[in-house]
Each structure stands twice: as C-alpha cells, then as structure tokens.
Design an enzyme around this catalytic site. Structure first.
Site, mmCIF file in Angstrom:
data_model
loop_
_atom_site.group_PDB
_atom_site.id
_atom_site.type_symbol
_atom_site.label_atom_id
_atom_site.label_comp_id
_atom_site.label_asym_id
_atom_site.label_seq_id
_atom_site.Cartn_x
_atom_site.Cartn_y
_atom_site.Cartn_z
ATOM 1 N N CYS A 6 -44.779 -56.832 31.855
ATOM 2 C CA CYS A 6 -43.831 -56.782 32.976
ATOM 3 C C CYS A 6 -42.876 -55.613 32.756
ATOM 4 O O CYS A 6 -42.802 -54.706 33.570
ATOM 5 C CB CYS A 6 -43.085 -58.104 33.090
ATOM 6 S SG CYS A 6 -44.160 -59.508 33.468
ATOM 7 N N ASN A 41 -34.822 -60.205 29.853
ATOM 8 C CA ASN A 41 -35.158 -58.788 29.710
ATOM 9 C C ASN A 41 -33.928 -57.894 29.730
ATOM 10 O O ASN A 41 -33.802 -56.975 28.911
ATOM 11 C CB ASN A 41 -36.123 -58.351 30.802
ATOM 12 C CG ASN A 41 -37.458 -59.047 30.756
ATOM 13 O OD1 ASN A 41 -38.114 -59.201 31.792
ATOM 14 N ND2 ASN A 41 -37.901 -59.478 29.578
ATOM 15 N N TYR A 51 -39.628 -67.182 42.546
ATOM 16 C CA TYR A 51 -40.634 -68.206 42.850
ATOM 17 C C TYR A 51 -40.005 -69.273 43.745
ATOM 18 O O TYR A 51 -38.832 -69.616 43.594
ATOM 19 C CB TYR A 51 -41.170 -68.833 41.559
ATOM 20 C CG TYR A 51 -42.137 -67.932 40.839
ATOM 21 C CD1 TYR A 51 -43.467 -67.852 41.245
ATOM 22 C CD2 TYR A 51 -41.725 -67.147 39.768
ATOM 23 C CE1 TYR A 51 -44.358 -67.012 40.598
ATOM 24 C CE2 TYR A 51 -42.613 -66.299 39.117
ATOM 25 C CZ TYR A 51 -43.926 -66.242 39.543
ATOM 26 O OH TYR A 51 -44.810 -65.401 38.911
ATOM 27 N N ALA A 104 -44.271 -70.409 35.862
ATOM 28 C CA ALA A 104 -45.512 -70.043 36.544
ATOM 29 C C ALA A 104 -46.332 -69.192 35.587
ATOM 30 O O ALA A 104 -45.800 -68.284 34.949
ATOM 31 C CB ALA A 104 -45.216 -69.270 37.825
#
Length: 279
Positions: free
Chosen positions: A161, A192, A224, A278
């Site tokens: 990512c 992050n 999400y 997820a």
C-alpha cells in the site's frame, strides 16, 4: 487539537459526502468475519502535510503506537517477511496474509532487503544505500526507496500500500515524502502516517539532520462501508493536543533502535474504536 486530527477529519468528511462507491463492481477484498465483499467509498489523490512541530498521531481514538513502530522495525530494520518474527514481537496484524511458508512472500521487508545497489564496490540493499547517500551525497535528487517491484508482484501475499519514499536534504533538514497507492482511512492511515514519521525522526537522528517537512500522499483514499458508523462517532469526539515522542538520543546507528527506545509522552486520546478487517 492536533494538525493530524484536523486533516484526517477533513478527508473522512470529504469521502463520506462525495466518495464514489464501488458496489457496482466485483472487488478483491472480503470481510474477514463472513467472507462477503468489502466495498468502499473512495476519492482520489489526497495529500497530508506536516511541518513536524508535532507528532502526527490521532487523538480522537487510541492508536496502538507501539504496534505501529514494531511493524516499522520489522519492515525497515529487520527487512523481514517472516510473520513469525512479527508474532514474536507480540504483533499479529499480518496473520491473515501469512502464506504456507509462513511469510508474506516477496513484499515489504523482502524488497528492502534485496541487495540491488552498489556502494564502494559492495552490493547493499535499499535501506543501506539510502542511509549512505543521505549522509555522503545529501544534495542528490535520487533519494528514493521502492517497494513496487513488477518482477515480484505475483509473489506477494499483498501488494504494498505504501510503496515509495522520497527524501530531501535542504539547509541541514531532512524532509520525507511518502506515497501510498491505496489507504484504508480507518485502519491503515493512522498507522502509516505515524510510523513513517517515526522513520523520518530515526534517520534524521542517526545522520545528524534536523527535521524538515513530512508529506503523505494517497492515491486511492477510501473508507470501507462497515467503518462509516464508527468514523462518524470518531469525528464528533474531542480532539487533544498532540503528544511528544521521545527517541533515545544515545542511538546513533539505525540498526540499534529497539522498541524500548521510544516513548510517547502525554498521549491523551479518545476510547478505542473497533473496525473490522477487510482482507
């Protein structure tokens, strides 16, 4: 209130109000709990910018900051893809992506550990090359690391990512720009943004630079759908002043840092919020 909380809430609000749904498409991600498709609302190309006057960590919820640093050390210092190594640190955030051989394949630390650069006739990996160049050739415009290796993508349990860093040395200050192709704003972004700022502070310390700017760029910036309710709760919470990050000043070698060399001082935050994963 912290600068990060303000920028974070603005992006969350923007996604909720104008994000585009992917429910008309088949998606790769599934909910870990029941295996049904995990859909998102998303926007494109967002930038978070910090002057490093404070540590970017959310105060509207509790962030597991030690876990974030341990993951950072696993990737950048140990250059490991072995999930058991992370488990031995008490961290299980990569368990769902563990392959049969116990690793995450050719992803993240594996890429940083490949000896594909040369310094003084010796093959070195991306991290060692970066440290050498930042110290000995600070004016270069080639201070980059790259995790997106097309030759190895099919062998990764999850493609990266956060895939690129670019470093700048100007007037004795070390600045960092990070690029993420995709960022889950509820779970991924808080980790992050914090951990790469910690990385900047670590490298600035061992190389003797002051802190410059910190920039975090996001390509696909998404929420999400099952996270929306808790994010709405989070955005309404009180925001607090950012804490202080203590890093052991005696550490002068990047590879000598341990988790005990970090302390987050006066971290005031809202209660923990749970967001389903997820995969």
């Amino acid at each position: 209130m912290s600068h990060y909380d303000q920028q974070y809430n603005a992006i969350i609000q923007k996604i909720i109000e104008s994000g585009i749904s992917d429910e008309e498409y088949q998606v790769r991600t599934k909910w870990d709990s029941d295996g049904t498709p995990a859909h998102t609302l998303s926007i494109m190309s967002e930038k978070m910018r910090f002057d490093n006057s404070e540590v970017p960590i959310l105060t509207t919820k509790k962030v597991a900051w030690k876990t974030a640093i341990k993951e950072l050390l696993w990737i950048w210092q140990l250059k490991s893809n072995d999930v058991q190594v992370l488990n031995d640190m008490g961290v299980h955030i990569w368990d769902q992506w563990r392959l049969e051989d116990g690793t995450i394949g050719a992803a993240y630390g594996y890429q940083l550990g490949k000896k594909n650069r040369t310094v003084n006739g010796q093959k070195v990996d991306q991290v060692d090359y970066l440290l050498h160049q930042l110290k000995h050739n600070p004016s270069s415009r080639r201070h980059l690391t790259m995790l997106w290796n097309p030759d190895d993508l099919d062998g990764m349990a999850l493609t990266p990512c956060v895939y690129e860093t670019q470093w700048y040395v100007k007037e004795g200050k070390l600045s960092l720009e990070v690029r993420a192709r995709s960022n889950d704003m509820a779970l991924g972004n808080p980790f992050n943004v914090f951990q790469y700022n910690v990385l900047q502070r670590m490298i600035a310390q061992v190389l003797g630079y002051e802190l410059g700017e910190y920039i975090f760029n996001i390509g696909d910036c998404h929420i999400y759908t099952r996270h929306i309710d808790n994010l709405n709760i989070q955005m309404k919470r009180e925001q607090y002043e950012a804490p202080k990050l203590w890093i052991n000043p005696d550490i002068k070698n990047f590879y000598d840092f341990t988790i005990d060399d970090f302390k987050l001082i006066d971290y005031k935050h809202g209660d923990k919020l749970t967001f389903e994963v997820a995969v």
